[in-house]
Design an enzyme around this catalytic site. Structure first.
Site, short mmCIF file in Angstrom:
data_model
loop_
_atom_site.label_atom_id
_atom_site.label_comp_id
_atom_site.label_asym_id
_atom_site.label_seq_id
_atom_site.Cartn_x
_atom_site.Cartn_y
_atom_site.Cartn_z
N GLY A 88 4.49 24.33 -15.96
CA GLY A 88 5.07 24.33 -14.78
C GLY A 88 6.50 25.53 -14.09
O GLY A 88 6.52 26.88 -14.24
N ILE A 89 7.98 24.84 -14.51
CA ILE A 89 8.41 25.41 -13.52
C ILE A 89 9.05 26.81 -14.76
O ILE A 89 9.55 27.81 -14.30
CB ILE A 89 10.42 24.69 -13.18
CG1 ILE A 89 9.48 24.09 -12.18
CG2 ILE A 89 11.08 25.38 -13.01
CD1 ILE A 89 9.98 22.52 -11.48
N ASP B 238 8.95 26.07 -26.20
CA ASP B 238 8.95 24.88 -25.74
C ASP B 238 7.88 24.73 -27.42
O ASP B 238 7.86 25.07 -28.30
CB ASP B 238 7.16 25.51 -24.95
CG ASP B 238 6.75 23.95 -24.27
OD1 ASP B 238 7.25 23.83 -23.23
OD2 ASP B 238 6.20 22.97 -24.89
N ARG C 2 14.46 5.80 -10.25
CA ARG C 2 14.21 6.80 -11.34
C ARG C 2 16.05 6.97 -11.89
O ARG C 2 16.54 7.29 -12.08
CB ARG C 2 14.21 8.22 -10.90
CG ARG C 2 12.75 8.60 -9.87
CD ARG C 2 12.34 8.89 -10.90
NE ARG C 2 10.83 9.81 -10.56
CZ ARG C 2 9.82 8.75 -10.01
NH1 ARG C 2 9.98 7.42 -9.49
NH2 ARG C 2 9.36 9.32 -9.07
N TYR D 63 16.07 8.73 -15.06
CA TYR D 63 16.23 10.39 -14.82
C TYR D 63 17.65 10.86 -14.24
O TYR D 63 18.42 11.71 -14.52
CB TYR D 63 14.93 10.78 -13.89
CG TYR D 63 14.25 12.09 -14.16
CD1 TYR D 63 14.24 12.42 -14.99
CD2 TYR D 63 14.65 12.83 -12.45
CE1 TYR D 63 13.35 13.86 -15.03
CE2 TYR D 63 14.36 14.24 -12.12
CZ TYR D 63 13.78 14.89 -13.11
OH TYR D 63 13.74 16.03 -12.73
N VAL E 60 8.57 18.92 -6.78
CA VAL E 60 7.65 20.35 -7.63
C VAL E 60 6.59 20.60 -7.91
O VAL E 60 6.99 19.40 -8.79
CB VAL E 60 9.15 21.54 -7.96
CG1 VAL E 60 7.70 22.54 -7.99
CG2 VAL E 60 9.75 21.91 -7.69
N THR F 180 4.35 20.31 -10.18
CA THR F 180 3.84 20.43 -11.32
C THR F 180 3.07 19.58 -12.11
O THR F 180 2.64 18.47 -11.95
CB THR F 180 5.01 20.65 -12.21
OG1 THR F 180 6.06 20.26 -12.41
CG2 THR F 180 6.20 22.30 -11.36
N ARG G 184 3.98 11.91 -12.86
CA ARG G 184 4.80 10.96 -11.86
C ARG G 184 3.82 9.95 -11.48
O ARG G 184 3.71 8.65 -10.87
CB ARG G 184 5.84 11.29 -12.03
CG ARG G 184 7.09 11.86 -12.50
CD ARG G 184 7.80 10.62 -13.53
NE ARG G 184 6.92 10.11 -14.44
CZ ARG G 184 6.69 11.40 -15.69
NH1 ARG G 184 7.71 12.10 -15.34
NH2 ARG G 184 6.76 10.67 -16.61
P1 NAD Z 1 7.09 20.33 -16.83
O1 NAD Z 1 6.15 19.36 -17.86
O2 NAD Z 1 5.26 21.01 -16.70
O3 NAD Z 1 7.48 20.98 -17.93
C1 NAD Z 1 7.60 20.89 -19.28
C2 NAD Z 1 8.25 21.91 -19.74
O4 NAD Z 1 9.09 20.83 -21.33
C3 NAD Z 1 7.08 21.43 -21.09
O5 NAD Z 1 6.16 22.55 -21.70
C4 NAD Z 1 7.37 20.24 -22.22
O6 NAD Z 1 6.07 20.47 -23.52
C5 NAD Z 1 8.60 21.06 -22.39
N1 NAD Z 1 9.42 19.97 -23.58
C6 NAD Z 1 9.53 18.24 -22.91
N2 NAD Z 1 10.22 17.94 -24.01
C7 NAD Z 1 10.46 19.05 -24.64
C8 NAD Z 1 11.42 18.94 -25.84
N3 NAD Z 1 11.92 17.79 -26.31
N4 NAD Z 1 11.61 20.67 -26.55
C9 NAD Z 1 11.20 21.78 -26.18
N5 NAD Z 1 10.48 21.82 -24.91
C10 NAD Z 1 9.72 20.29 -24.53
O7 NAD Z 1 7.75 19.83 -16.28
P2 NAD Z 1 8.20 20.98 -14.94
O8 NAD Z 1 8.59 19.96 -13.45
O9 NAD Z 1 8.06 22.08 -15.08
O10 NAD Z 1 10.34 20.27 -15.17
C11 NAD Z 1 10.95 21.45 -15.75
C12 NAD Z 1 12.07 21.08 -15.70
O11 NAD Z 1 12.54 20.82 -13.64
C13 NAD Z 1 12.42 19.56 -16.18
O12 NAD Z 1 13.44 19.87 -16.71
C14 NAD Z 1 12.87 18.98 -14.84
O13 NAD Z 1 13.35 17.33 -14.72
C15 NAD Z 1 13.52 19.69 -13.85
N6 NAD Z 1 12.78 19.56 -12.38
C16 NAD Z 1 11.28 18.98 -11.96
C17 NAD Z 1 10.97 18.74 -10.66
C18 NAD Z 1 9.63 18.60 -10.47
O14 NAD Z 1 9.34 18.16 -8.63
N7 NAD Z 1 8.49 19.13 -10.75
C19 NAD Z 1 11.24 18.18 -10.15
C20 NAD Z 1 13.21 18.38 -10.62
C21 NAD Z 1 13.30 18.62 -11.52
#
Ligand code: NAD
Length: 252
Positions: free
Chosen positions: A17-18, A37, A149, A152, A185, A187, A193
């Site tokens: 993802g991000i 990761d 949430r 969160y 976003v 991802t 979710r």
């Molecule tokens: P994602 O689930 O696609 O990626 C998250 C990554 O974090 C995964 O590769 C996972 O293996 C890794 N991870 C999880 N637990 C871990 C740990 N204990 N140690 C190391 N790595 C770990 O999620 P995303 O959507 O890319 O989200 C990334 C960040 O952006 C998060 O902090 C999330 O809260 C934040 N965020 C996401 C959104 C959204 O809509 N996707 C919106 C706001 C904020």
């Protein structure tokens, strides 16, 4: 395009993802990227996508000793770190009634405690050098309430608080600290979710409509903000919850 040439960057949660998009964008901007990761294979996949040579690390941010070990590796290779992105995060759907204390602990362990564990591994060297740039991944749920949430939002409000505290505490050390607050976003995180809802297609439409722009953001759009915040062009930006929410908060 902002340049991150000659910069050394470390991104957590970089296997998806991000985080993956940030690693890719940082490398495109010229940085040398360390992608960490909990899932090593996914971090390796990310490194294979980078425009500049990078390094993959297996790192569970909940493990403070592992954070110290990986920081020692990075410092051993380069002498320092320029940019830390604390992106790893986990989510949960629930209200105060349906959120167990264990759910809160699970999110806190990664989103808050883990973020601080990684930070504490890299910060002393940044302070020593009087230079550093830290970007935490918060959320729109860190500046306003998102229905269902509770855990969160609790952790992401904490991330915004940590960002502001650190920005104040370390401005005199030459360290900038900001966080990014994305709306939804597209991802794997959001898809997971959505899958928890009885009607996932309706949930997708509803989640898209939350943004004034009527769609979810793209990981690459968040990554572009991270490149800016990490760049020298953002030299006057610190302590900011950088909203990237398609207008979600505009009417609140
Ligand atoms: P994602 O689930 O696609 O990626 C998250 C990554 O974090 C995964 O590769 C996972 O293996 C890794 N991870 C999880 N637990 C871990 C740990 N204990 N140690 C190391 N790595 C770990 O999620 P995303 O959507 O890319 O989200 C990334 C960040 O952006 C998060 O902090 C999330 O809260 C934040 N965020 C996401 C959104 C959204 O809509 N996707 C919106 C706001 C904020």
């Amino acid at each position: 395009m902002f340049s991150l040439s000659q910069k050394i960057a470390f991104v957590t949660g970089a296997g998806s993802g991000i985080g993956r998009a940030i690693a890719i964008a940082f490398a495109e901007a010229g940085a040398c990227v360390h992608a960490a990761d909990i899932d090593l294979a996914s971090a390796e996949e990310t490194v294979a996508m980078l425009a500049t040579p990078g390094t993959a690390h297996e790192l569970d941010v909940r493990d403070q000793e592992a954070c110290a070990r990986v920081a020692a590796l990075v410092h051993g290779a380069h002498g320092h770190l320029d940019i830390l992105v604390n992106n790893a995060g986990v989510g949960h759907v629930g209200t105060a009634l349906t959120t167990e204390l264990d759910d809160l602990d699970r999110l806190h362990a990664v989103n808050v405690r883990g973020l601080l564990a990684v930070t504490k591994a890299f910060l002393p060297r940044m302070v020593e050098r009087k230079a550093g740039n830290i970007i935490h991944m918060a959320s729109i749920g860190g500046v306003l309430a998102v229905r269902d949430r509770l855990a969160y939002c609790a952790t992401k409000f904490a991330v915004v608080g940590i960002t502001k505290s650190m920005a104040l505490d370390h401005a005199a050390d030459g360290i900038r600290v900001n966080c990014i607050c994305p709306g939804r976003v597209e991802t794997p995180f959001v898809k997971a979710r959505i899958a928890e809802y009885p009607d996932p297609e309706a949930a997708y439409r509803e989640m898209s409509a939350t943004q004034a722009l009527g769609r979810m953001g793209l990981p690459e759009e968040v990554a572009a903000a991270a490149v800016y915040l990490a760049s020298d062009e953002a030299a006057f930006v610190t302590g900011t919850p950088f909203l990237l929410d398609g207008g979600w908060a505009a009417g609140k």
